[in-house]
Design an enzyme around this catalytic site. Structure first.
Site, PDB file in Angstrom:
ATOM      1  N   GLU A  22     -43.581   1.426  53.972  1.00  0.00           N
ATOM      2  CA  GLU A  22     -44.377   0.473  53.197  1.00  0.00           C
ATOM      3  C   GLU A  22     -45.608   0.049  54.002  1.00  0.00           C
ATOM      4  O   GLU A  22     -45.762   0.401  55.173  1.00  0.00           O
ATOM      5  CB  GLU A  22     -43.545  -0.786  52.864  1.00  0.00           C
ATOM      6  CG  GLU A  22     -42.709  -0.686  51.595  1.00  0.00           C
ATOM      7  CD  GLU A  22     -43.517  -0.940  50.331  1.00  0.00           C
ATOM      8  OE1 GLU A  22     -44.766  -0.968  50.415  1.00  0.00           O
ATOM      9  OE2 GLU A  22     -42.905  -1.092  49.256  1.00  0.00           O
ATOM     10  N   ARG A 126     -36.046 -11.646  53.090  1.00  0.00           N
ATOM     11  CA  ARG A 126     -36.975 -10.969  53.991  1.00  0.00           C
ATOM     12  C   ARG A 126     -38.339 -10.863  53.322  1.00  0.00           C
ATOM     13  O   ARG A 126     -38.461 -10.919  52.091  1.00  0.00           O
ATOM     14  CB  ARG A 126     -36.485  -9.571  54.365  1.00  0.00           C
ATOM     15  CG  ARG A 126     -36.472  -8.575  53.209  1.00  0.00           C
ATOM     16  CD  ARG A 126     -36.506  -7.149  53.758  1.00  0.00           C
ATOM     17  NE  ARG A 126     -36.278  -6.108  52.773  1.00  0.00           N
ATOM     18  CZ  ARG A 126     -37.189  -5.623  51.927  1.00  0.00           C
ATOM     19  NH1 ARG A 126     -38.410  -6.152  51.881  1.00  0.00           N
ATOM     20  NH2 ARG A 126     -36.895  -4.635  51.097  1.00  0.00           N
ATOM     21  N   ASN A 128     -41.668  -8.973  51.958  1.00  0.00           N
ATOM     22  CA  ASN A 128     -41.913  -7.695  51.305  1.00  0.00           C
ATOM     23  C   ASN A 128     -43.405  -7.382  51.393  1.00  0.00           C
ATOM     24  O   ASN A 128     -43.905  -7.165  52.488  1.00  0.00           O
ATOM     25  CB  ASN A 128     -41.395  -7.719  49.867  1.00  0.00           C
ATOM     26  CG  ASN A 128     -41.137  -6.325  49.322  1.00  0.00           C
ATOM     27  OD1 ASN A 128     -40.556  -5.484  50.006  1.00  0.00           O
ATOM     28  ND2 ASN A 128     -41.559  -6.060  48.095  1.00  0.00           N
ATOM     29  N   ASN A 179     -44.612  -7.779  44.918  1.00  0.00           N
ATOM     30  CA  ASN A 179     -45.275  -6.574  45.403  1.00  0.00           C
ATOM     31  C   ASN A 179     -46.786  -6.712  45.273  1.00  0.00           C
ATOM     32  O   ASN A 179     -47.321  -7.787  45.489  1.00  0.00           O
ATOM     33  CB  ASN A 179     -44.716  -5.340  44.697  1.00  0.00           C
ATOM     34  CG  ASN A 179     -43.697  -4.603  45.550  1.00  0.00           C
ATOM     35  OD1 ASN A 179     -43.935  -4.329  46.722  1.00  0.00           O
ATOM     36  ND2 ASN A 179     -42.553  -4.270  44.974  1.00  0.00           N
ATOM     37  N   ASP A 231     -45.253  -0.801  42.174  1.00  0.00           N
ATOM     38  CA  ASP A 231     -44.925  -1.269  43.520  1.00  0.00           C
ATOM     39  C   ASP A 231     -46.237  -1.744  44.158  1.00  0.00           C
ATOM     40  O   ASP A 231     -46.942  -2.559  43.590  1.00  0.00           O
ATOM     41  CB  ASP A 231     -44.248  -0.134  44.299  1.00  0.00           C
ATOM     42  CG  ASP A 231     -43.440  -0.618  45.504  1.00  0.00           C
ATOM     43  OD1 ASP A 231     -43.925  -1.509  46.214  1.00  0.00           O
ATOM     44  OD2 ASP A 231     -42.342  -0.111  45.741  1.00  0.00           O
TER      45      ASP A 231
END
Length: 325
Positions: A22, A126, A128, A179, A231
């Site tokens: 990512e 967490r 992202n 996202n 995404d």
């Protein structure tokens, strides 16, 4: 409907077999692309001018979901990590936390919260995706950590904003999988993606205050590919978006009207995020979650890909850090 330009990638630039690659980010001054593996807790670097052999990686003690440059500080960068915001030294990987996301109450045992798993909210969350706006504030979305909640992802997520003085704000909740985040070229609107919605939503934005009118969101883009969700995305100099459609093996270029005008076919299904390096688009991907159902996707899963698209990306904003940390 406009004509759709087609691109096809047949092999990876780097065959890494990553878990969840990512956050590709081009360090333009160094001509280095950095990106993360959230699941395997790694930070990767590659010099596109030197080629794949320049690749190096660091093993981390925690997950990192997003990174950004710091204005006036070439020795370090800022990141959104497992428990909050941190700063990392470029040459050594040494890091320090500068702002926790979760308060004392959220560090107490709560029976697993909405997923019913994970002792505390801090443990089961967490970072992202994230992005820096033109005012130099760093927006980072936090979500349930799938490795902790055993895949039971809920809407416990929060979109945070870190200001240059290191004050932190909870800007949107609940969210599920925060996202792709960006802004119109005139900074009057903000785009935000909560992936399970299948959409990128456009909201009125006030740059001087960082305020978003969440009540006036309109659908900018909706994924129409079966089994796919938006995404991460990258914006080009013409104001178009290159959107990774997770679950489809495709990255699409979307014009300012929200129409698809180009399509990149990637030889693995779980595409996560694109980033520009000059006129080339680099694309991160994740491990195939259903290998028996999609065997074609396994060979190059978790790889880094690139394709020449003939347009440059918008300059990336840097975090304007004013406080010492």
């Amino acid at each position: 409907m406009p004509d759709i330009k087609k691109y096809k990638i047949t092999e990876p630039y780097l065959d890494l077999q990553g878990g969840l690659l990512e956050a590709p980010f081009w360090e333009k001054d160094r001509n280095t692309l950095r990106f993360v593996d959230i699941v395997k807790q790694k930070l990767h670097f590659v010099d596109p001018s030197a080629g794949p052999s320049s690749h190096k990686q660091w093993d981390l003690d925690f997950s990192v979901g997003t990174t950004a440059d710091i204005q006036g500080n070439d020795a370090e960068f800022i990141f959104g990590g497992k428990r909050g915001y941190g700063i990392m030294k470029r040459e050594t990987g040494e890091s320090r936390w500068v702002k926790d996301m979760w308060n004392d109450e959220e560090r107490k045992e709560d029976g697993g919260g909405k997923p019913g798993v994970g002792k505390t909210r801090e443990v089961r969350m967490r970072s992202n995706d994230g992005a820096v706006d033109a005012a130099g504030t760093y927006w980072v979305g936090a979500m349930n950590d799938p490795l902790v909640v055993e895949g039971k992802i809920t809407d416990e997520g929060v979109l945070f904003r870190l200001d240059p003085d290191l004050t932190i704000h909870r800007m949107k909740a609940p969210v599920t999988i925060p996202n792709g985040t960006s802004w119109t070229l005139d900074n009057k609107f903000m785009y935000f993606t909560d992936s399970p919605s299948g959409e990128i939503t456009k909201y009125p934005f006030e740059l001087s205050t960082g305020a978003v009118d969440w009540s006036k969101g309109t659908t900018f883009f909706k994924c129409t590919y079966e089994g796919g969700v938006p995404d991460g995305h990258a914006q080009d100099e013409e104001g178009c978006f290159w959107v990774a459609l997770y679950g489809t093996g495709k990255v699409v270029r979307v014009n300012v009207e929200g129409e698809i005008v180009a399509e990149i076919e990637v030889p693995t299904r779980c595409v996560t995020c694109p980033a520009f390096v000059g006129t080339e688009l680099f694309i991160t991907t994740a491990e195939e979650g259903e290998p028996e159902k999609y065997p074609w996707s396994v060979k190059y899963q978790g790889g880094l890909f690139k394709v020449h698209v003939g347009v440059r990306g918008c300059p990336l904003n840097k975090f304007k850090m004013e406080a010492k940390a």
